[in-house]
Structures are given as structure tokens and as C-alpha cells.
Design a protein around this motif. Structure first.
Motif, PDB file in Angstrom:
ATOM      1  N   ASP A  78       0.762   2.620  -3.145  1.00  0.00           N
ATOM      2  CA  ASP A  78       0.073   1.530  -2.442  1.00  0.00           C
ATOM      3  C   ASP A  78       0.971   0.906  -1.378  1.00  0.00           C
ATOM      4  O   ASP A  78       0.519   0.607  -0.265  1.00  0.00           O
ATOM      5  CB  ASP A  78      -0.355   0.454  -3.442  1.00  0.00           C
ATOM      6  N   LEU A  79       2.253   0.725  -1.721  1.00  0.00           N
ATOM      7  CA  LEU A  79       3.176   0.122  -0.755  1.00  0.00           C
ATOM      8  C   LEU A  79       3.333   1.012   0.480  1.00  0.00           C
ATOM      9  O   LEU A  79       3.368   0.522   1.618  1.00  0.00           O
ATOM     10  CB  LEU A  79       4.538  -0.123  -1.409  1.00  0.00           C
ATOM     11  N   ALA A  80       3.434   2.328   0.270  1.00  0.00           N
ATOM     12  CA  ALA A  80       3.563   3.249   1.398  1.00  0.00           C
ATOM     13  C   ALA A  80       2.277   3.278   2.215  1.00  0.00           C
ATOM     14  O   ALA A  80       2.321   3.421   3.452  1.00  0.00           O
ATOM     15  CB  ALA A  80       3.912   4.653   0.897  1.00  0.00           C
ATOM     16  N   PHE A  81       1.116   3.151   1.552  1.00  0.00           N
ATOM     17  CA  PHE A  81      -0.169   3.103   2.267  1.00  0.00           C
ATOM     18  C   PHE A  81      -0.214   1.888   3.190  1.00  0.00           C
ATOM     19  O   PHE A  81      -0.635   1.982   4.361  1.00  0.00           O
ATOM     20  CB  PHE A  81      -1.308   3.060   1.245  1.00  0.00           C
ATOM     21  N   ARG A  86       0.605  -0.769   8.643  1.00  0.00           N
ATOM     22  CA  ARG A  86       1.402  -1.673   9.480  1.00  0.00           C
ATOM     23  C   ARG A  86       1.967  -0.941  10.705  1.00  0.00           C
ATOM     24  O   ARG A  86       2.033  -1.511  11.799  1.00  0.00           O
ATOM     25  CB  ARG A  86       2.553  -2.246   8.654  1.00  0.00           C
ATOM     26  N   LEU A  87       2.352   0.340  10.510  1.00  0.00           N
ATOM     27  CA  LEU A  87       2.945   1.095  11.610  1.00  0.00           C
ATOM     28  C   LEU A  87       1.917   1.426  12.693  1.00  0.00           C
ATOM     29  O   LEU A  87       2.270   1.547  13.861  1.00  0.00           O
ATOM     30  CB  LEU A  87       3.583   2.384  11.068  1.00  0.00           C
ATOM     31  N   PRO A  89      -1.865  -0.080  13.116  1.00  0.00           N
ATOM     32  CA  PRO A  89      -3.088  -0.775  12.684  1.00  0.00           C
ATOM     33  C   PRO A  89      -4.366  -0.191  13.280  1.00  0.00           C
ATOM     34  O   PRO A  89      -5.454  -0.365  12.723  1.00  0.00           O
ATOM     35  CB  PRO A  89      -2.860  -2.217  13.164  1.00  0.00           C
ATOM     36  N   SER A  90      -4.231   0.515  14.412  1.00  0.00           N
ATOM     37  CA  SER A  90      -5.437   1.052  15.052  1.00  0.00           C
ATOM     38  C   SER A  90      -6.116   2.112  14.194  1.00  0.00           C
ATOM     39  O   SER A  90      -7.290   2.435  14.418  1.00  0.00           O
ATOM     40  CB  SER A  90      -5.081   1.654  16.417  1.00  0.00           C
ATOM     41  N   LEU A  91      -5.412   2.637  13.196  1.00  0.00           N
ATOM     42  CA  LEU A  91      -6.024   3.609  12.294  1.00  0.00           C
ATOM     43  C   LEU A  91      -6.993   2.942  11.315  1.00  0.00           C
ATOM     44  O   LEU A  91      -7.832   3.621  10.711  1.00  0.00           O
ATOM     45  CB  LEU A  91      -4.933   4.349  11.501  1.00  0.00           C
ATOM     46  N   ALA A  92      -6.855   1.611  11.176  1.00  0.00           N
ATOM     47  CA  ALA A  92      -7.730   0.840  10.270  1.00  0.00           C
ATOM     48  C   ALA A  92      -7.732   1.433   8.859  1.00  0.00           C
ATOM     49  O   ALA A  92      -8.785   1.596   8.235  1.00  0.00           O
ATOM     50  CB  ALA A  92      -9.150   0.776  10.824  1.00  0.00           C
ATOM     51  N   LEU A  93      -6.545   1.757   8.360  1.00  0.00           N
ATOM     52  CA  LEU A  93      -6.440   2.309   7.004  1.00  0.00           C
ATOM     53  C   LEU A  93      -6.814   1.272   5.952  1.00  0.00           C
ATOM     54  O   LEU A  93      -7.351   1.602   4.902  1.00  0.00           O
ATOM     55  CB  LEU A  93      -5.013   2.819   6.765  1.00  0.00           C
ATOM     56  N   VAL A  94      -6.501  -0.009   6.252  1.00  0.00           N
ATOM     57  CA  VAL A  94      -6.880  -1.111   5.356  1.00  0.00           C
ATOM     58  C   VAL A  94      -7.860  -1.981   6.140  1.00  0.00           C
ATOM     59  O   VAL A  94      -7.453  -2.852   6.916  1.00  0.00           O
ATOM     60  CB  VAL A  94      -5.641  -1.917   4.909  1.00  0.00           C
ATOM     61  N   PRO A  95      -9.152  -1.789   5.986  1.00  0.00           N
ATOM     62  CA  PRO A  95     -10.149  -2.500   6.815  1.00  0.00           C
ATOM     63  C   PRO A  95     -10.122  -4.018   6.593  1.00  0.00           C
ATOM     64  O   PRO A  95      -9.921  -4.494   5.476  1.00  0.00           O
ATOM     65  CB  PRO A  95     -11.482  -1.905   6.353  1.00  0.00           C
TER      66      PRO A  95
END
Length: 411
Positions: A78-81, A86-87, A89-95
Motif C-alpha cells: 500500500d505504501l509503494a502504491f 505521489r510521483l 498524480p496524473s495517473l489517478a491511481l488513488v482517485p
């Protein structure tokens, strides 16, 4: 067999101790294997080194998340996700479901457009296996493996198997019997190299599963991968030694290294643990070792003039195979070669002359737990008398025959 196709856990540890991060694809591959093998300490160190490498970005952080998930460390995953989000944000991995977060800053190293679809696909896979019902995921995986067991060796299916092995207590039933039924002798005969990879990877993913370890070591030895076979056997837990197959593999490894006497000892251990049907297999292998590699080694020692090594070895071989004439001829040859030195030699009891042959047979019988027929008094010089040696061999052969008969009746 191309061993470079898949690293064992031991090879991976050794490689990462000395090699710096290389090509990006190699770094990702190493992350996956560290996760599959649950090598948490090495994975932690490798992630630290990747942080300092020029490859570090959102996509690689997501690969780290997948590796931690494979290793059974969901919190680190989870921390790496979150680090990946954070690296970039445009990927919107955490909506931002509620729209409460501040607008993200532009990423220092945005993910290339051609890689974004793959990154999102990996993120979706991580979410599914992080939060999904293990029993549902297990059922789908089993159906796929039943259709074609070789798909287990592919990356995605192999990753899912690693996750199922980590969640054994949450599954509908233990998965090990199912895996054992996938690759039987029929599949091994049809594709020995793929079967070796199957059992070898399973051994390193589940080091405590003795069945997989024995299968992997056996197949590796048959394929000529002696170092891998020895590595899997020597690192096994002590309880694996209750299996006769463990001792059979150890005997074949000793035979390959030229340790004939040790190989015979190991087959003796295998026989002591085998049922009657399996015991016959081990007897045959031990007999072939005596009459093949054993004879060759004695002849080589005699040719080199190494009588002190040749004589006890051929005595051991004759003691276990007293009726086979070529061995008895070799024994006479070794004794004749040893005769010039016998006048000055001293046996372990302090008596002059070489070790009496009758006493050697008695020691061999005692080592094997075989009661000997009563001995006739040994006259002076009988140790050098070929006829006396022949009589002792006949007595020993009768004792072995009776012991084998008792063994067959007891089996």
C-alpha cells in the motif's frame, strides 16, 4: 536446459549482492522474483537501491507495490502504491472521489503515454488481488491451470499462484494437493524441462513443502543441473530425511561426484525407509553403482598405484556383492598389489600384516545388521590365503541371502 530462464532463490540472492541495478526491464524482473520467493530482506535492500537509480518513477514504484504484495506484505504494498501516485498524480491511481484534495503538481518525470495503459492495468491487478475474495480468485486460477498446467509458468499466472500460496488459510481447501495432481509422471515424461521449472519454482516459493523439493532435486539431477539439485537438497529441513527419495537423490549426487562408498551408504538409508516395491528400485541402483562406477573407480585407483584407496573400496564392494566374479578378481588384484607392503603394515588392533579379510567381513556385517554364520577358526596367515578368503566370502554370501529372505518376508 537454459538455467538463465528462471533464477532460483539462492542464485537471486547471490546475484543481487554484487550486481547494481541494470536495465529497467531486468530490475522489474528481479522485483517480481524477489516477491514470488518472499525474500523480504533482499527486496527491501533492492528497493532502497532502486530509489537511488535513474529508473525510479511512478511505474517502477507500482512494480515495487506488486512485489511486496507477492511477498505477503500488504502494508508495504500500500505504501509503494501511494508513492507511485505521489510521483505521478496524473495517473489517478488513488482517485479523489469527493474532490477534496488540492490540485496535484506537475510530475517531475511524467509517465510516457505509451506506458500509461500498462501502468493502469498493473494498478487494477494490484487492487483486485489486494482486496478481492481469495476463494473467487482461486477458483478462476484453478480452472485455468486445469486446462493447461504450463500456463502456471507464465508471469501473470505464476504471480497469482504466489499470492494463493501466501493466503493458504483463506482458501476453500489446501492448494498443494491440486498442484501435485497437475504435474504427475505423465507430464514429467512429456516435458521434463517444464516440469523441472514447475517444481523448482514451487520449491523456492514454498521452501517447507518437501514433496516439491524432492521432485525439483530429482528432476534437476536427471537434467544434469547438479548444483541446483544439491542446493535444494542441502538446504532442506531435517524432516525431509524421513523420505527414502531424499536418500536416493543424495546417493546419486554422491555417485556423480565420485564418492562411491558414500553413495552406497545413502542407498542403505533409502532401503531402510522404503517399502518392498520401492526397495527393489534402490537395490538395483546400488547394484549398478557397484558394478559400474565402483569397478571403474577401483581400476583407476589401481592404475594410478593408489592401493591404500583401492583396497578398502573393493573390499566394500565385494562385501556387498560377493558372488560377482569381476569384483572378486579386482579384489585379488588389489590384494596382490598390497602384498609387498603388508610385511611392514599394522592393522588397527596392533597386529602385523594387513587387516584379516574375515575380520573385515564381520565389520561389514555388523554395520549392516546382518548376523553371520559361525566362523571356522582362522589359521595363521589366512588373511593372505586366497582359498580362506573365498570361504569367508561364501559364508558372508549365505548370511546376506538369509537376510534378504527375511527382509522379503517381513515386507
Amino acid at each position: 536446459m537454459d538455467q538463465a530462464l528462471w533464477p532460483t532463490a539462492a542464485e537471486l540472492r547471490q546475484q543481487l549482492q554484487s550486481d547494481p541495478p541494470g536495465a529497467r526491464s531486468d530490475c522489474i524482473d528481479q522485483l517480481r522474483w524477489l516477491g514470488r520467493y518472499s525474500l523480504a530482506e533482499q527486496l527491501q535492500d533492492w528497493v532502497r537501491r532502486l530509489h537511488a537509480s535513474p529508473h525510479w518513477d511512478a511505474a517502477l514504484a507500482l512494480e515495487v507495490s506488486a512485489a511486496w504484495l507477492l511477498a505477503g506484505r500488504p502494508h508495504q504494498a500500500d505504501l509503494a502504491f501511494l508513492e507511485a501516485d505521489r510521483l505521478d498524480p496524473s495517473l489517478a491511481l488513488v482517485p479523489d472521489v469527493w474532490g477534496l484534495w488540492p490540485a496535484p503538481a506537475a510530475p517531475a518525470a511524467p509517465t510516457p503515454e505509451e506506458h500509461r495503459a500498462g501502468v493502469r492495468e498493473l494498478a487494477s491487478w494490484i487492487r483486485r488481488w489486494r482486496a478481492g475474495d481469495p476463494r473467487v480468485l482461486e477458483a478462476a486460477w484453478r480452472r485455468s491451470a486445469q486446462l493447461d498446467w504450463t500456463v502456471v509458468l507464465d508471469g501473470p499466472s505464476l504471480d497469482e499462484l504466489a499470492l494463493l500460496l501466501r493466503r493458504g488459510e483463506a482458501l476453500s481447501e489446501p492448494i498443494e494437493p491440486f498442484l501435485a495432481s497437475l504435474v504427475t509422471e505423465k507430464e514429467i515424461e512429456a516435458s521434463p524441462s517444464q516440469a523441472l521449472r514447475f517444481w523448482g519454482v514451487l520449491t523456492d516459493m514454498r521452501p517447507d513443502w518437501s514433496h516439491a523439493r524432492i521432485k525439483a532435486a530429482d528432476l534437476a539431477l536427471a537434467a544434469g543441473a547438479t548444483e541446483r539439485s544439491a542446493g535444494w537438497i542441502t538446504t532442506a529441513a531435517p524432516d525431509i530425511q524421513t523420505s527414502p527419495w531424499y536418500w536416493d537423490i543424495a546417493a546419486r549426487q554422491a555417485l556423480d561426484s565420485g564418492a562411491i562408498a558414500l553413495a552406497l551408504d545413502h542407498w542403505g538409508q533409502a532401503l531402510a525407509r522404503a517399502d518392498s516395491e520401492l526397495a527393489e528400485v534402490f537395490r538395483q541402483r546400488r547394484r549398478e553403482a557397484r558394478r559400474g562406477a565402483g569397478v571403474r573407480q577401483v581400476r583407476e585407483l589401481l592404475d594410478r598405484g593408489d592401493i591404500p584407496a583401492a583396497l578398502p573400496l573393493v573390499q566394500r564392494l565385494v562385501a556387498e556383492d560377493p558372488e560377482w566374479q569381476p569384483l572378486r578378481s579386482l579384489l585379488r588384484q588389489a590384494e596382490a598389489a598390497a602384498a609387498p607392503a603388508a610385511a611392514t603394515a599394522t592393522d588397527p588392533a596392533g597386529e602385523s600384516g594387513p587387516l584379516p579379510f574375515a575380520r573385515f567381513l564381520a565389520q561389514a556385517a555388523a554395520r549392516s545388521g546382518i548376523p553371520l554364520h559361525p566362523a571356522t577358526p582362522e589359521p595363521a596367515g589366512a588373511n593372505l590365503d586366497i582359498e580362506a578368503c573365498r570361504q569367508e566370502l561364501q559364508r558372508f554370501a549365505r548370511s546376506i541371502g538369509e537376510a534378504e529372505a527375511r527382509f522379503a518376508l517381513e515386507g
